[in-house]
Each structure stands twice: as C-alpha cells, then as structure tokens.
Design an enzyme around this catalytic site. Sequence first.
Site, PDB file in Angstrom:
ATOM      1  N   GLU A   1      15.105  -2.907  14.813  1.00 13.15           N
ATOM      2  CA  GLU A   1      15.266  -1.564  15.373  1.00 13.15           C
ATOM      3  C   GLU A   1      16.681  -1.267  15.884  1.00 13.15           C
ATOM      4  OE1 GLU A   1      12.108  -0.880  18.224  1.00 13.15           O
ATOM      5  OE2 GLU A   1      10.626  -0.662  16.617  1.00 13.15           O
TER       6      GLU A   1
ATOM      7  N   GLU B   1       6.106  -1.546  11.261  1.00 12.03           N
ATOM      8  CA  GLU B   1       5.546  -1.680  12.618  1.00 12.03           C
ATOM      9  C   GLU B   1       4.700  -0.467  12.942  1.00 12.03           C
ATOM     10  OE1 GLU B   1       7.710  -2.608  16.161  1.00 12.03           O
ATOM     11  OE2 GLU B   1       9.125  -3.934  15.125  1.00 12.03           O
TER      12      GLU B   1
END
Length: 421
Positions: A213, A330
């Site tokens: 991320e 995710e």
Amino acid sequence: MTKVPSPRMSPTQGYARGLFNIPLVLVIILVVAGTTSGSFVKTRDTQFVVDGSSPFLFNGFNSYWMMHVAAEPSERHKVSDTFREAAAAGLTVCRTWAFSDGGDRALQISPGAYNEPVFQALDFVISEAKKYGIRLILSLSNNYKDFGGRSQYVNWARGAGVPVNGDDDFYTNQVIKGYYMNHVKRVLTRMNTVNGVAYKDDPTIMAWELMNEPRCQIDYSGKTLNGWVEEMASYVKSIDSNHLLEIGMEGFYGDSNPDRKQYNPGYQVGTDFIANNLVKEIDFATIHAYPDIWLSGKDDNSQMGFMQRWMTSHWTDSRTILKKPMVFSEFGKSSKDAGYSINARDSFLNAIYMNIYNFARSGGGIGGGLVWQIMGEGMESYDDGYSIVLNQNPSTKAVIARQSTQMKALERTMNTRSNRV
C-alpha cells in the site's frame, strides 16, 4: 453494475448455477487439490497463465505474519496448520511479508545486516507453501511503520547523518533508495536453506510486490511514486526476469485520468492507479478495498455500492487501458465494527467473490482475490478484527471453499476452450 454473464441470468444466479452444475466428486477434488504445476506464473494479455499458455485462476488469502511467527521454531506449526487448512479450502495463492526492518524478530537489523535465523524462517515459509501446493506473493516493504517500513529506512538514513525531511523521502533520496535496492537484491538472490533453490528461481513464488500500500503525502498526483516505481521495477527485473511483479497499490486514481477520481472514496493518497500500473515492468495491477474504514459511518448499502463501482471501474481499466490482469489483493470485514456478525461477513465475502467470478467469466481481466486475512489457532495477539480461523469458522470456510471450487472449475473450462483453439 457487474456485467452479467448471460442476459437471462443475474450475477447471483450465474454464480450459484455454476456451482450446482459441478458434480459432487469434482467439487471435492477441486477443493482439496493444490497447485501442482512447477512452472512460473506468467501473463498473456489480461490473463495469468502457467505452463506457457494454460489460463490460471485462483482463490487466495493474506497471512502477513508467517515469517514473523516462523522465526520462533516452536511456533512454526501455525504456519503449517494455516497452509494445510487453506489448501483444504482450495486456496492456492498466499500473500505475505518478505520484510521486517528493525524491531522484534527483524529480518533486516540495519541496512545490509540480516538476521540469518529469520531468513531461515522465510525459507521455511516458502518450502511449506510448496508442500501444500500454494504459490506466494511476497511483499518487499511497507508503507506503514508496522515491521519497519518506510519510516525505518528514513530513520536509518537520518541516523547515518543523511539530511531527510520525512518519510516521503523514501521515494527520492538516493541513500534510502540504495537501502531498499540492497534489500531487494538480498531477498531475490537468497538461496533457500531448506530446498537449495534461489528465490529468484523458485516457481513457488508467484510474484514480488514492491511495497504494501504505497502512499505519498507530499505529491497526491502520483508522479513522485511513479518515478520510484519505474526505477525499482526496472531494478527488480534486472535481477529476476522469471517472476511477475506488482506494485502493491490499493487502487486510488490520480491526475492522469481526472474523470476516474470520482471512484475514489473522497480522497487521494499519492498514487495513480492507471499511470503507475502502465509502467512496462509491472505485470499486473492490484486493488484493495475497506469500505468499513474508507466510508466509516455509511450504511451497508452505501458501502456495497462503493465496492461495486470500485471493482467494476478497475476491472474495466485493467482490460481496456492497462491491458494487464488484475488481482483484488485485500478485502475483508472487521469484527470490530458496530453491527458486525458472521452472517454479515459471509454475505460481504460472497458478494465480492460473486463479482470476481463473474468478471473472470465474462471476459477475463482478473485472476482472483486474496481475502484479508487467514490466521492459525492461538494467534489472538495478531487479530486486527479481520482474522479468519478456518477450522473455527465453518460458515465462512464454506463461502471461501465454494469460491475456490468455482474459480477452479472456470479455469478448467477456459483451459478446455483454449485447447480447442
């Protein structure tokens, strides 16, 4: 809305009918069978392939903690148990960390200094994954402070007398980039002490991930991050041309396609889903989504509406602009949210899985999804609210196993079609 597989069939009907048409014996085989191919996963247009040309679809999971837990030999059974339970549910891809910078059970103690027992723990994780027919996506760093990440690299540079302004210097400072590149080289060229295979030569590893991320607060356009991705992706490929590479992005749109910003959850994080993933060395795109966090305070219908738009826009862009496959790497539903129930989580996962299946069925462009996250028993200290212990959550395991069966059956159908061509 999702593109429906047939004009006479709703997404739910299409998903369910696909399952019910599979003979029971085949369902059992598909659920327990792991990935047996010894070849590297590659991409061809918007598909993942193995053995040169066979389409590869999957259902997978996140278990970020594996190396950290395996660093304590007495806890390694938790890794093995999790892989075994995952394989029994038909899960064939796992995403986990190949970094731990400073702190507890550090892999990288300081720049260029590595903890051999922790490296051997990662060796064990990779060898166990192969044993259970599971491929790995290995992330090489973290945007966040957990397990070190960008802030640890910046602190190391600051401690060495390098003038730095903040964590975003990670993307531009030559010394810090050198630290990161050294870590990349050490991991990719590591010789596994369990099986004697260098990581860069091991097809158990499906892909490398540049960072979990990545975000950049000093430049919301995505251009600063794009420069870093171009440099690091080229460096990774100069060492390892066998494996796929992805960035680790959540999917936030940036300045290159302003009209796409309407799909963001009201803000940007310094990434550009389209421009960043157009970097030629990046093989596939990823998205994450946590509407319970990103749209906190919104009701379930609003959150699911966002999810539908988020998934559809990225799937479309991956197929038509990037021309690369995508992984929904995710997603999950937290038990810490007000109104949480196992039924609500199961319904949420089922909706996500339904979309993934229908996208894959109606034109490709997506390889699979990775639920966040699977844990072993006795790991309460790692629970972030999203953990799923498969043998303690039979209804959720059933939802996951059904998706595994669906994706494997669809893969078989696609392989049959490709063999006829």
